[in-house]
Design a protein around this motif. Sequence first.
Motif, PDB file in Angstrom:
ATOM      1  N   ARG A 108      -1.758  11.580   0.826  1.00 53.57           N
ATOM      2  CA  ARG A 108      -0.620  10.732   0.471  1.00 53.57           C
ATOM      3  C   ARG A 108      -0.951   9.292   0.862  1.00 53.57           C
ATOM      4  N   THR A 110       0.408   5.414   1.059  1.00 54.59           N
ATOM      5  CA  THR A 110       1.650   4.642   1.104  1.00 54.59           C
ATOM      6  C   THR A 110       1.330   3.158   1.077  1.00 54.59           C
ATOM      7  N   VAL A 140      -0.761  -0.354  -7.185  1.00 51.63           N
ATOM      8  CA  VAL A 140      -0.382   1.052  -7.369  1.00 51.63           C
ATOM      9  C   VAL A 140      -1.330   1.723  -8.356  1.00 51.63           C
ATOM     10  N   GLN A 141      -1.635   1.028  -9.450  1.00 49.96           N
ATOM     11  CA  GLN A 141      -2.525   1.600 -10.463  1.00 49.96           C
ATOM     12  C   GLN A 141      -3.921   1.826  -9.907  1.00 49.96           C
ATOM     13  N   VAL A 144      -3.857   5.088  -8.042  1.00 56.50           N
ATOM     14  CA  VAL A 144      -3.781   6.200  -8.995  1.00 56.50           C
ATOM     15  C   VAL A 144      -5.145   6.442  -9.645  1.00 56.50           C
ATOM     16  N   GLN A 156       1.704  12.685  -8.017  1.00 52.95           N
ATOM     17  CA  GLN A 156       3.062  12.194  -8.218  1.00 52.95           C
ATOM     18  C   GLN A 156       3.229  10.867  -7.509  1.00 52.95           C
ATOM     19  N   ILE A 157       4.105  10.014  -8.048  1.00 50.68           N
ATOM     20  CA  ILE A 157       4.515   8.785  -7.388  1.00 50.68           C
ATOM     21  C   ILE A 157       5.972   8.944  -7.003  1.00 50.68           C
ATOM     22  N   VAL A 168       2.806   3.037 -15.024  1.00 52.82           N
ATOM     23  CA  VAL A 168       3.333   2.354 -13.845  1.00 52.82           C
ATOM     24  C   VAL A 168       3.696   0.932 -14.231  1.00 52.82           C
ATOM     25  N   LEU A 177       9.215   3.755 -12.998  1.00 53.17           N
ATOM     26  CA  LEU A 177       8.418   4.891 -13.459  1.00 53.17           C
ATOM     27  C   LEU A 177       9.313   5.827 -14.248  1.00 53.17           C
ATOM     28  N   PHE A 186       5.935   2.487  -1.495  1.00 49.62           N
ATOM     29  CA  PHE A 186       5.599   3.364  -2.605  1.00 49.62           C
ATOM     30  C   PHE A 186       4.648   4.446  -2.117  1.00 49.62           C
ATOM     31  N   ARG A 187       4.966   5.697  -2.401  1.00 49.21           N
ATOM     32  CA  ARG A 187       4.162   6.829  -1.941  1.00 49.21           C
ATOM     33  C   ARG A 187       3.509   7.521  -3.131  1.00 49.21           C
ATOM     34  N   ILE A 188       2.182   7.608  -3.094  1.00 48.45           N
ATOM     35  CA  ILE A 188       1.410   8.290  -4.138  1.00 48.45           C
ATOM     36  C   ILE A 188       0.772   9.527  -3.497  1.00 48.45           C
TER      37      ILE A 188
END
Length: 254
Positions: A108, A110, A140-141, A144, A156-157, A168, A177, A186-188
């Motif tokens: 995960r 963050t 964020v991208q 991912v 999952q985001i 995104v 999203l 933001f948690r991925i």
Amino acid sequence: MSSVRRQTWRSIIPILTLAAGTLFAASASTARGTDLRDAGRTRLTQLITAEQRRNQRERADYQRLHQDVDSISRQAGRRDERVKQAQARADGLAGISGFTAIKGSGLRVTLDDAPQRSGLGKRGGVKPNPDDLVVHQQDVQAVVNALWAGGAQGMQIMDQRLISTSAVRCVGNTLILQGVVYSPPFRITAVGDPGRLRVALDASPDIATYKDYVTEYGLGYEVKTLDHVTLPAYTGNVTMEHATVPQAGERDGM
């Protein structure tokens, strides 16, 4: 000349009196606490809240209808062999497409905005501008992309599963999203081999750039290993934008 001046002043005085009265009235209204900016901000906040609630209701309706369609399709499959075969092929592709839940170990990541401060960076550099202190879409991208490159089996985001059509988008310091708005952090979350995923994160040049801002301005970056994690199935809408008609040989499986 004196007569002309007196006539000129007689015509100007009523205009000045009206203007002064308007200013006094506006001043009195403000003194009683009227704040047009706050009123506008309140209306905008209420509009955003209402739209988010409407979106949630529509998602719930869609999920209910999707379940009804799936149930009807399976019932039809009991009577029609072609429908049954098509359903079996769809079930076989559901896992890799993100339409079934997935379990396993993973990571995960963050990302969070930096604390708001007006001083220089930690290294005594240039004073940061607001864009330096927030998580951006490309950040964020980048995470991912790195996790997919590291062999993630699913991702999952926040609380939403990603599929091939997921996009995104960031507006200001909020993330959008699949029609839902999120605020940082933001948690991925990804399911996959934790070691490979970490290597992929460390190898990303875009994440390396983000880490420079972490060091300089205090942006949040945390990577946590998860021994057991469950990613829910994707339950949103899927809109087909491009399709081709299969040729005869493709339809026959040749």
